[in-house]
Design a protein around this motif. Structure first.
Motif, PDB file in Angstrom:
ATOM      1  N   PHE A 144      -7.102  -1.305  18.241  1.00  0.00           N
ATOM      2  CA  PHE A 144      -8.217  -1.922  17.910  1.00  0.00           C
ATOM      3  C   PHE A 144      -8.561  -3.398  18.370  1.00  0.00           C
ATOM      4  N   PRO A 145      -9.540  -4.007  18.788  1.00  0.00           N
ATOM      5  CA  PRO A 145      -9.568  -5.332  19.155  1.00  0.00           C
ATOM      6  C   PRO A 145      -9.764  -6.120  17.785  1.00  0.00           C
ATOM      7  N   PHE A 146      -9.506  -5.648  16.536  1.00  0.00           N
ATOM      8  CA  PHE A 146      -9.953  -6.453  15.362  1.00  0.00           C
ATOM      9  C   PHE A 146      -8.955  -5.868  14.392  1.00  0.00           C
ATOM     10  N   ASN A 147      -8.543  -6.740  13.443  1.00  0.00           N
ATOM     11  CA  ASN A 147      -7.612  -6.438  12.633  1.00  0.00           C
ATOM     12  C   ASN A 147      -8.110  -6.059  11.272  1.00  0.00           C
ATOM     13  N   LEU A 148      -8.140  -4.682  10.854  1.00  0.00           N
ATOM     14  CA  LEU A 148      -8.470  -4.265   9.622  1.00  0.00           C
ATOM     15  C   LEU A 148      -7.441  -3.512   9.052  1.00  0.00           C
ATOM     16  N   THR A 149      -6.956  -3.745   7.980  1.00  0.00           N
ATOM     17  CA  THR A 149      -5.846  -3.112   7.271  1.00  0.00           C
ATOM     18  C   THR A 149      -6.290  -2.314   6.199  1.00  0.00           C
ATOM     19  N   ARG A 150      -5.596  -0.929   6.036  1.00  0.00           N
ATOM     20  CA  ARG A 150      -5.858  -0.008   4.890  1.00  0.00           C
ATOM     21  C   ARG A 150      -5.061  -0.496   3.720  1.00  0.00           C
ATOM     22  N   GLU A 151      -5.531  -1.363   2.956  1.00  0.00           N
ATOM     23  CA  GLU A 151      -4.618  -1.950   1.990  1.00  0.00           C
ATOM     24  C   GLU A 151      -4.230  -1.072   0.911  1.00  0.00           C
ATOM     25  N   LYS A 152      -5.295  -0.074   0.618  1.00  0.00           N
ATOM     26  CA  LYS A 152      -5.017   0.924  -0.320  1.00  0.00           C
ATOM     27  C   LYS A 152      -3.906   2.004   0.221  1.00  0.00           C
ATOM     28  N   GLU A 153      -4.177   2.486   1.173  1.00  0.00           N
ATOM     29  CA  GLU A 153      -3.515   3.408   1.827  1.00  0.00           C
ATOM     30  C   GLU A 153      -1.831   2.772   2.127  1.00  0.00           C
ATOM     31  N   LEU A 154      -1.800   1.690   2.475  1.00  0.00           N
ATOM     32  CA  LEU A 154      -0.579   0.975   2.660  1.00  0.00           C
ATOM     33  C   LEU A 154       0.231   0.810   1.357  1.00  0.00           C
ATOM     34  N   ALA A 155      -0.546   0.613   0.218  1.00  0.00           N
ATOM     35  CA  ALA A 155       0.086   0.532  -0.920  1.00  0.00           C
ATOM     36  C   ALA A 155       0.654   1.820  -1.577  1.00  0.00           C
ATOM     37  N   ILE A 156       0.186   3.067  -1.240  1.00  0.00           N
ATOM     38  CA  ILE A 156       0.587   4.215  -1.603  1.00  0.00           C
ATOM     39  C   ILE A 156       1.694   4.639  -1.043  1.00  0.00           C
ATOM     40  N   PHE A 157       1.903   4.067   0.416  1.00  0.00           N
ATOM     41  CA  PHE A 157       3.247   4.328   1.310  1.00  0.00           C
ATOM     42  C   PHE A 157       4.192   3.685   0.353  1.00  0.00           C
ATOM     43  N   SER A 158       3.863   2.372   0.224  1.00  0.00           N
ATOM     44  CA  SER A 158       4.990   1.351  -0.080  1.00  0.00           C
ATOM     45  C   SER A 158       5.384   1.775  -1.429  1.00  0.00           C
ATOM     46  N   GLU A 159       4.665   2.387  -2.105  1.00  0.00           N
ATOM     47  CA  GLU A 159       4.964   2.643  -3.723  1.00  0.00           C
ATOM     48  C   GLU A 159       5.994   3.979  -3.425  1.00  0.00           C
ATOM     49  N   LEU A 160       5.594   4.738  -2.637  1.00  0.00           N
ATOM     50  CA  LEU A 160       6.598   5.816  -2.400  1.00  0.00           C
ATOM     51  C   LEU A 160       8.020   5.502  -1.697  1.00  0.00           C
ATOM     52  N   LEU A 161       8.019   4.495  -0.867  1.00  0.00           N
ATOM     53  CA  LEU A 161       9.430   3.968  -0.300  1.00  0.00           C
ATOM     54  C   LEU A 161      10.077   3.350  -1.769  1.00  0.00           C
ATOM     55  N   ASP A 162       9.357   2.970  -2.433  1.00  0.00           N
ATOM     56  CA  ASP A 162      10.209   2.136  -3.674  1.00  0.00           C
ATOM     57  C   ASP A 162      10.753   3.036  -4.654  1.00  0.00           C
ATOM     58  N   ARG A 163      10.289   4.200  -4.913  1.00  0.00           N
ATOM     59  CA  ARG A 163      10.768   5.016  -5.858  1.00  0.00           C
ATOM     60  C   ARG A 163      11.881   5.974  -5.456  1.00  0.00           C
ATOM     61  N   ASN A 164      12.565   6.574  -6.269  1.00  0.00           N
ATOM     62  CA  ASN A 164      13.361   7.758  -5.857  1.00  0.00           C
ATOM     63  C   ASN A 164      12.887   9.007  -5.868  1.00  0.00           C
ATOM     64  N   GLY A 165      13.356   9.831  -4.839  1.00  0.00           N
ATOM     65  CA  GLY A 165      12.661  11.157  -4.826  1.00  0.00           C
ATOM     66  C   GLY A 165      12.051  11.438  -3.505  1.00  0.00           C
ATOM     67  N   SER A 166      11.413  12.468  -3.323  1.00  0.00           N
ATOM     68  CA  SER A 166      10.732  13.091  -2.078  1.00  0.00           C
ATOM     69  C   SER A 166       9.276  12.925  -2.407  1.00  0.00           C
ATOM     70  N   GLY A 167       8.551  12.944  -1.213  1.00  0.00           N
ATOM     71  CA  GLY A 167       7.195  12.907  -1.366  1.00  0.00           C
ATOM     72  C   GLY A 167       6.782  13.352   0.057  1.00  0.00           C
ATOM     73  N   ILE A 168       5.252  14.041  -0.077  1.00  0.00           N
ATOM     74  CA  ILE A 168       4.687  14.510   1.120  1.00  0.00           C
ATOM     75  C   ILE A 168       3.404  14.012   1.159  1.00  0.00           C
ATOM     76  N   LEU A 169       2.966  13.174   2.319  1.00  0.00           N
ATOM     77  CA  LEU A 169       1.737  12.578   2.508  1.00  0.00           C
ATOM     78  C   LEU A 169       1.136  13.283   3.439  1.00  0.00           C
ATOM     79  N   SER A 170      -0.402  13.705   3.106  1.00  0.00           N
ATOM     80  CA  SER A 170      -0.986  14.452   3.994  1.00  0.00           C
ATOM     81  C   SER A 170      -2.321  13.310   4.304  1.00  0.00           C
ATOM     82  N   ILE A 171      -2.294  12.894   5.375  1.00  0.00           N
ATOM     83  CA  ILE A 171      -3.239  11.745   6.009  1.00  0.00           C
ATOM     84  C   ILE A 171      -4.219  12.589   6.988  1.00  0.00           C
TER      85      ILE A 171
END
Length: 635
Positions: free
Chosen positions: A15-42
């Protein structure tokens, strides 16, 4: 440290513009930080930035020293062996002495010993749907409990996933288009009017937005050639979901009008459609199910329609006329048309009629109008506080909370824009025995109802159901936004067009012109000054009693040269009795019901049908219905 997995450049839309998905990134970051597995359906419709989000996820995983493997289903067969081989190639851990699955297991065990977490992401997962059961039953159970999986595709995981043991671990994220605020704040090098044009044209779809921006950066102006180029690109991208062209004629039909049903497709194409094909059609990611039927994504619908008009203009016009005739069949049914059918009729006519009117049905269709509930009082109260009238040097609130409660809050209609924000409000009052006394003495309505003839009052008081409606209030949040005003009336009328009478009174010239556009007639003797001594207000009525509604709707078609009352009945030499039979057959009457309705025997009905079939060259009532509705349509 294992090498960072490679990414196939063909899978990324830059994309020729920078639009971040802050909410969606936060969900993934939280998943990386905690122990255990997880499944994301995007999931999300084409062009909503799913692959772009996966790249952001990979960067976040790398930053946190989490290994990230990405398999794109576009470049792999929908077979377990092909998927495993693609995953092993991403891992860079091939071993000629063991099977692919064993090599993957050994590599994962190596990661575990090193204390490394890892993510397996699958992009374009809709192409792997046939592997659903294999993923649930075989692949997922073989993974360690700390595994994070991402399924990224055009559709959400299906009901079989929800019924499985994996459901508690699934977090779903639906990606939608960007709001004008998001886009405007992120890309400010273009003129504001061009930014708004790009956003409206693309309906906020990131991929289409990127195409618009690229064009605007080159030319710094908007032209129809650019629109056509973007439409072609959008159609090509979205149709990549099809395995073959079998469903393409049905998609073309779906681009005509707002809603589609299996019956409508069969009538418009003049051949039966299997249930399997219909279910395959509406399961495509760019279809959405609504209460009125299924509909295409608004951007894709425009792109498909533009493409069809340019490639096959005569065929497009046939389909458009056939859709109108299909709507016309509802006029004669022994029931009232519902609001969705009337709305569909106006939408179809809009392509030509609205060009000369102050309406843009494509833009207005992005709004919605729905009944208010108790939780909506915060949205309603601003409209009450700002409005008052002056009479005899005293102020009177002409719309209060008590008035609405007395009639029922469900009669308040709230207009919402694409983002779901309330931008307008209408208040309707049913004309019936319980409301008539109040209508005769209340400001705004009294000027009309105090002059009702006694016989009309008696008729209203004698029935319990509404004899019509008063459009008591129309208002928008931003008086400068004429589009909101247009949308409010455009969406309101299909809700109240019934076999009755409609009354509206307004001091605003803008709304007066809109009412006149919809054939409302002024009642000169009901003019009043209830909104203030310097604000003369006209009162209008639209009389649809005594079966005038079909004639009213047909008048809009006639205004653009389309005669919907003209049917093939007169072209086949039918007798008057045969015309009666044909008319009732189209409405779905069985032979027994035909005999009862026309006071004939079933044997006589069968004889009439035989002669009718012979005159029209058809074999059954289904074919007869399609012929009468509008003739043959061939691709």
């Amino acid at each position: 440290m294992l090498p960072e997995p490679s990414i196939n450049d063909n899978s990324i839309k830059s994309f020729p513009f920078n639009l971040t998905r802050e909410k969606e990134l936060a969900i993934f970051s939280e998943l990386l930080d905690r122990n255990g597995s997880g499944i994301l359906s995007i999931f999300g419709q084409p062009g909503t930035g799913k692959s772009e989000l996966i790249i952001h996820y990979q960067r976040e995983a790398t930053r946190k020293e989490v290994v990230f493997y990405l398999v794109n289903a576009q470049y792999s067969k929908a077979e377990p062996a092909a998927f495993l081989q693609a995953l092993l190639e991403q891992m860079g851990a091939s071993n000629p002495y063991v099977s692919t699955l064993e090599a993957i297991t050994m590599h994962i065990q190596h990661l575990e010993k090193q204390g490394k977490k890892f993510v397996i992401a699958i992009d374009s997962y809709e192409r792997f749907e046939t592997l659903d059961e294999w993923f649930r039953q075989s692949f997922l159970p073989s993974l360690p409990s700390t595994t994070i999986l991402i399924f990224c595709g055009r559709k959400s995981l299906n009901d079989s996933w929800r019924a499985s043991i994996w459901y508690p671990f699934i977090r779903s994220i639906e990606l939608k288009g960007f709001s004008i605020g998001q886009f405007d704040s992120a890309f400010q090098t273009l003129a504001p009017e061009l930014i708004k044009k790009a956003w409206q044209f693309s309906t906020g779809n990131p991929y289409a937005l990127s195409l618009c921006v690229q064009k605007l950066q080159q030319t710094n102006e908007w032209n129809s050639n650019d629109e056509q180029s973007i439409y072609r690109t959008v159609v090509k991208e979205w149709l990549s979901e099809l395995d073959d062209d079998r469903l393409l004629p049905y998609i073309e039909v779906a681009s005509i009008g707002r809603y589609i049903q299996q019956e409508k497709i069969e009538v418009m194409l003049d051949h039966p459609m299997s249930r399997h094909d219909f279910e395959a059609l509406v399961s495509l990611s760019f279809f959405e199910e609504t209460e009125s039927g299924w509909k295409l994504n608004a951007l894709f619908q425009r792109a498909m329609r533009d493409d069809l008009q340019r490639r096959k203009p005569a065929y497009y016009h046939q389909l458009w006329k056939r859709a109108l005739m299909y709507c016309r069949t509802f006029f004669d049914h022994d029931r009232l048309m519902d609001s969705s059918e009337i709305s569909e009729f106006f939408y179809l006519l809009g392509e030509q009629m609205m060009q000369a009117a102050p309406f843009d049905p494509e833009s207005l269709s992005t709004y919605s109008l729905s009944s208010a509930s108790e939780k909506d009082w915060p949205h309603i109260e601003p409209y009450l506080a700002e409005r008052s009238l002056t009479k005899d040097n005293q102020e009177y609130a002409f719309l209060t909370k008590e008035m609405i409660q007395a009639i029922g809050i469900q009669h308040v209609k709230l207009l919402r824009n694409r983002e779901g924000n309330v931008t307008g409000m209408a208040f309707l009052i049913p004309i019936q025995s319980t409301t008539l006394p109040n209508l005769k003495r209340s400001p705004v309505t009294r000027s009309y109802f105090k002059r009702l003839p006694p016989v009309e009052e008696k008729r209203i008081m004698a029935v319990t159901k509404p004899s019509g409606w008063v459009i008591r209030y129309l208002g928008v949040t931003d008086s400068e936004r004429s589009e909101d005003r247009k949308a409010l009336l455009y969406h309101l009328l299909p809700l109240v067009l019934t076999e009755g009478i409609l009354i509206a009174s307004t001091p605003l010239t803008f709304y007066q012109k809109l009412l006149e556009q919809f054939r409302f007639k002024e009642v000169p003797e009901a003019k009043h000054f209830d909104y203030g001594p310097s604000r003369p207000s006209k009162t209008y009525e639209l009389d649809l009693r005594n079966s005038r509604l079909p004639l009213y709707l047909e008048s809009f078609a006639k205004a653009i040269g389309v005669n919907l009352t003209e049917t093939p009945l007169d072209h086949y030499g039918f007798t008057p009795r045969e015309k009666e039979v044909v008319t009732l057959v189209i409405q779905g009457y069985s032979n027994a019901k035909l005999a009862d309705e026309l006071s004939l025997s079933e044997v006589t009905i069968k004889k009439h049908l035989s002669r009718i079939y012979e005159k029209t060259g058809v074999k059954n009532r289904t074919q007869l219905t399609r012929v009468i509705i509008g003739g043959q349509v061939r691709t």
